[in-house]
Design a protein around this motif. Structure first.
Motif, PDB file in Angstrom:
ATOM      1  N   LEU A 160     -59.275 -19.613  22.164  1.00 11.51           N
ATOM      2  CA  LEU A 160     -58.128 -20.424  21.748  1.00 11.51           C
ATOM      3  C   LEU A 160     -56.899 -19.563  21.498  1.00 11.51           C
ATOM      4  N   GLN A 161     -57.093 -18.383  20.905  1.00  7.41           N
ATOM      5  CA  GLN A 161     -55.968 -17.477  20.676  1.00  7.41           C
ATOM      6  C   GLN A 161     -55.366 -17.043  22.004  1.00  7.41           C
ATOM      7  N   GLY A 162     -56.212 -16.748  22.981  1.00  5.77           N
ATOM      8  CA  GLY A 162     -55.735 -16.383  24.306  1.00  5.77           C
ATOM      9  C   GLY A 162     -54.931 -17.508  24.939  1.00  5.77           C
ATOM     10  N   ALA A 163     -55.392 -18.732  24.761  1.00  5.29           N
ATOM     11  CA  ALA A 163     -54.672 -19.883  25.300  1.00  5.29           C
ATOM     12  C   ALA A 163     -53.318 -20.043  24.606  1.00  5.29           C
ATOM     13  N   ARG A 164     -53.278 -19.809  23.285  1.00  7.10           N
ATOM     14  CA  ARG A 164     -52.008 -19.896  22.546  1.00  7.10           C
ATOM     15  C   ARG A 164     -51.001 -18.872  23.061  1.00  7.10           C
ATOM     16  N   VAL A 165     -51.475 -17.652  23.323  1.00  9.31           N
ATOM     17  CA  VAL A 165     -50.604 -16.583  23.819  1.00  9.31           C
ATOM     18  C   VAL A 165     -50.043 -16.968  25.191  1.00  9.31           C
ATOM     19  N   LYS A 166     -50.912 -17.469  26.070  1.00 10.16           N
ATOM     20  CA  LYS A 166     -50.460 -17.876  27.404  1.00 10.16           C
ATOM     21  C   LYS A 166     -49.444 -19.011  27.324  1.00 10.16           C
ATOM     22  N   LEU A 167     -49.710 -19.969  26.460  1.00  8.13           N
ATOM     23  CA  LEU A 167     -48.795 -21.097  26.292  1.00  8.13           C
ATOM     24  C   LEU A 167     -47.454 -20.628  25.745  1.00  8.13           C
ATOM     25  N   ALA A 168     -47.479 -19.755  24.758  1.00  7.74           N
ATOM     26  CA  ALA A 168     -46.234 -19.229  24.187  1.00  7.74           C
ATOM     27  C   ALA A 168     -45.437 -18.467  25.240  1.00  7.74           C
ATOM     28  N   ALA A 169     -46.126 -17.677  26.076  1.00 11.65           N
ATOM     29  CA  ALA A 169     -45.442 -16.926  27.131  1.00 11.65           C
ATOM     30  C   ALA A 169     -44.822 -17.881  28.153  1.00 11.65           C
ATOM     31  N   ALA A 170     -45.545 -18.923  28.499  1.00  8.42           N
ATOM     32  CA  ALA A 170     -45.023 -19.903  29.453  1.00  8.42           C
ATOM     33  C   ALA A 170     -43.813 -20.626  28.873  1.00  8.42           C
ATOM     34  N   MET A 171     -43.888 -20.970  27.603  1.00  8.15           N
ATOM     35  CA  MET A 171     -42.768 -21.663  26.953  1.00  8.15           C
ATOM     36  C   MET A 171     -41.550 -20.738  26.861  1.00  8.15           C
ATOM     37  N   ALA A 172     -41.783 -19.447  26.599  1.00  8.55           N
ATOM     38  CA  ALA A 172     -40.683 -18.486  26.513  1.00  8.55           C
ATOM     39  C   ALA A 172     -40.012 -18.326  27.881  1.00  8.55           C
ATOM     40  N   ARG A 173     -40.823 -18.237  28.942  1.00  4.82           N
ATOM     41  CA  ARG A 173     -40.254 -18.134  30.286  1.00  4.82           C
ATOM     42  C   ARG A 173     -39.458 -19.383  30.640  1.00  4.82           C
TER      43      ARG A 173
END
Length: 75
Positions: A51-64
């Motif tokens: 879940l933490q990995g998914a949060r990081v990926k989602l945050a990176a996608a949102m930042a991009r």
């Protein structure tokens, strides 16, 4: 000890559900209960890692997505 392959999130969640069901059912010795509890703790940690990995990926996608010039991005 053999190197265990990390289960997928779904596998860990399913096994954790089974561990909880067995603990709630009762009828186990103290040693069996402790072993199950320890396995449940490990499975919960695996789920949290996924879940933490998914949060990081989602945050990176949102930042991009919010970067200037990202309007052309398909996501």
């Amino acid at each position: 000890m053999a190197d265990e392959k990390t289960p997928s999130y779904e596998q860990a969640r399913e096994e954790l559900t089974e561990v909880v069901r067995r603990l709630e059912t009762g009828g186990l010795t103290l040693e069996q209960s402790i072993e199950l509890w320890e396995r449940g703790e490990k499975l919960a940690a695996v789920c949290e890692e996924w879940l933490q990995g998914a949060r990081v990926k989602l945050a990176a996608a949102m930042a991009r997505r919010s970067e200037p010039g990202a309007d052309d991005a398909p996501f």
